[in-house]
Design a protein around this motif. Structure first.
Motif: not given
Length: 400
Positions: A240-241, A304-307, A324-327
């Motif tokens: 995941p990018p 679908r991404v890591a952050a 549900g993704v870090p920011q």
């Protein structure tokens, strides 16, 4: 029932109205939306089955022009005059109005509602617009909050004076031209007796104060638009990018911003999805580990991404939280420092120090959030975000 929804502002001021309009139409209401004439806004509303009635100049062009604070009263007078010109006709026959967006435009729209005798609801998408003893107001450009003052009530009194100084003459001159009495406090007129707060109560918890505030939850609409085949192939071609995009912010003070963010993400061993946005971010050469997107379904992409690295708009912050993704929030102005702080307080990301990312600052922020613990907290938070805010607002409006 006929509902007119009015706003003037950036994408973050228009996107929630797509969700509200869709819910209202689902309940059988006829909906009209007045908003800036930007093509992207018209396209999103059309997807919800609602035509855009254009009002005022392009929000993107006005934002990129970056008018100085001294010109705000002139722009306010023009916006208010346009509201009277367009909304007076658009609101005829409507049973109610929903008004949000920039203060002078909202004041003009509410004046039209008053002139026509149409009930209206005033809405904000974050609590910093609402006077409270629990938090200070945002400062207007050219009107910094007085140094050394810590009493929030005193700061809100200063805020009311600032708003009057910037927009009072423009509003009351236009009202007089249409046979309406002067307004003593522009801010209090816009907020009314019972403003609505269309934000998530976990991300933006309202503490009861002097105002009778109705918090509906954020106005979201499930987005079923597919990602492009090319973007899908890129996502499936590796780990995941990291998504980097700054939405409606022109980022004028950041030279070679695309190069800086790509290098910082690469330093973490990650690929990049770069959102071009109003900053027109792009790559000077084709890079196998980078993909540039324009208009995109963020709900589908963020899952679908890591952050996600972004400017801290209310909508982007909420969408990333739902995913549900870090920011990493790189705040530019307005309410964005607030959202950056909330992301950090909730433990689901980092607040970047200052509006201009460097390789060192962004690398450090990314390192701090690309950890299993942060990802776990972000996933846990996603399950707490309300997704029924637009439905709640639509029902309240039609049942009022």
């Amino acid at each position: 029932m006929r509902v007119l929804v009015s706003t003037y502002g950036s994408r973050g001021d228009v996107e929630p109205l797509v969700g509200l309009a869709a819910r209202l139409r689902g309940l059988g209401a006829e909906v009209r939306v007045c908003a800036p004439p930007d093509e992207a806004f018209a396209h999103r509303l059309a997807g919800a089955g609602v035509a855009l009635t254009p009002v005022g100049p392009s929000a993107r062009e006005l934002t990129k022009a970056a008018p100085p604070p001294s010109s705000l009263p002139r722009y306010a007078a023009e916006l208010i005059a346009t509201q009277f010109e367009v909304l007076t006709e658009a609101a005829r026959g409507c049973d109610t109005m929903v008004v949000t967006g920039m203060m002078p435009a909202a004041a003009g729209a509410l004046s039209v509602a008053e002139k026509l005798g149409v009930p209206a609801v005033s809405v904000t998408f974050q609590q910093l617009d609402l006077p409270s003893p629990h938090h200070p107001p945002m400062a207007y450009p050219g009107w910094p909050l007085p140094e050394g003052v810590t009493d929030n009530r005193e700061l809100w009194e200063f805020n009311a004076r600032s708003v009057n100084a910037l927009f009072g003459a423009a509003l009351n001159d236009n009202r007089a031209a249409h046979g309406l009495p002067p307004v003593p406090s522009v801010r209090d007129y816009v907020l009314g007796k019972r403003p609505w707060l269309a934000s998530d109560p976990v991300l933006d918890p309202w503490q009861p104060g002097d105002l009778d505030v109705v918090q509906t939850g954020a106005w979201l609409l499930p987005d079923d638009r597919p990602l492009s085949a090319e973007l899908t192939a890129f996502l499936e071609a590796g780990e995941p990018p990291v998504y980097v995009g700054f939405g409606s912010m022109p980022m004028l003070a950041a030279p070679d911003l695309a190069g800086v963010v790509v290098d910082a993400v690469r330093a973490q061993g990650r690929r990049v999805v770069l959102g071009s946005g109003w900053a027109d971010l792009g790559l000077v050469e084709d890079l196998a580990d980078c993909f540039v997107v324009g208009e995109v379904n963020q709900q589908a992409l963020f899952g679908r991404v890591a952050a996600v690295v972004h400017h801290g708009g209310a909508g982007t912050t909420t969408t990333a939280a739902c995913g549900g993704v870090p920011q990493v929030v790189v705040p530019q102005r307005g309410d964005q420092p607030y959202w950056a702080r909330r992301v950090a307080e909730l433990g689901v990301g980092a607040a970047h120090d200052g509006p201009v990312p460097t390789f060192e600052s962004l690398s450090g922020a990314l390192r701090s959030i690309l950890e299993k613990e942060t990802s776990a907290r972000a996933r846990a938070l996603a399950g707490k975000i309300r997704t029924d805010g637009a439905a709640v607002a639509a029902s309240l409006l039609l049942n009022a």
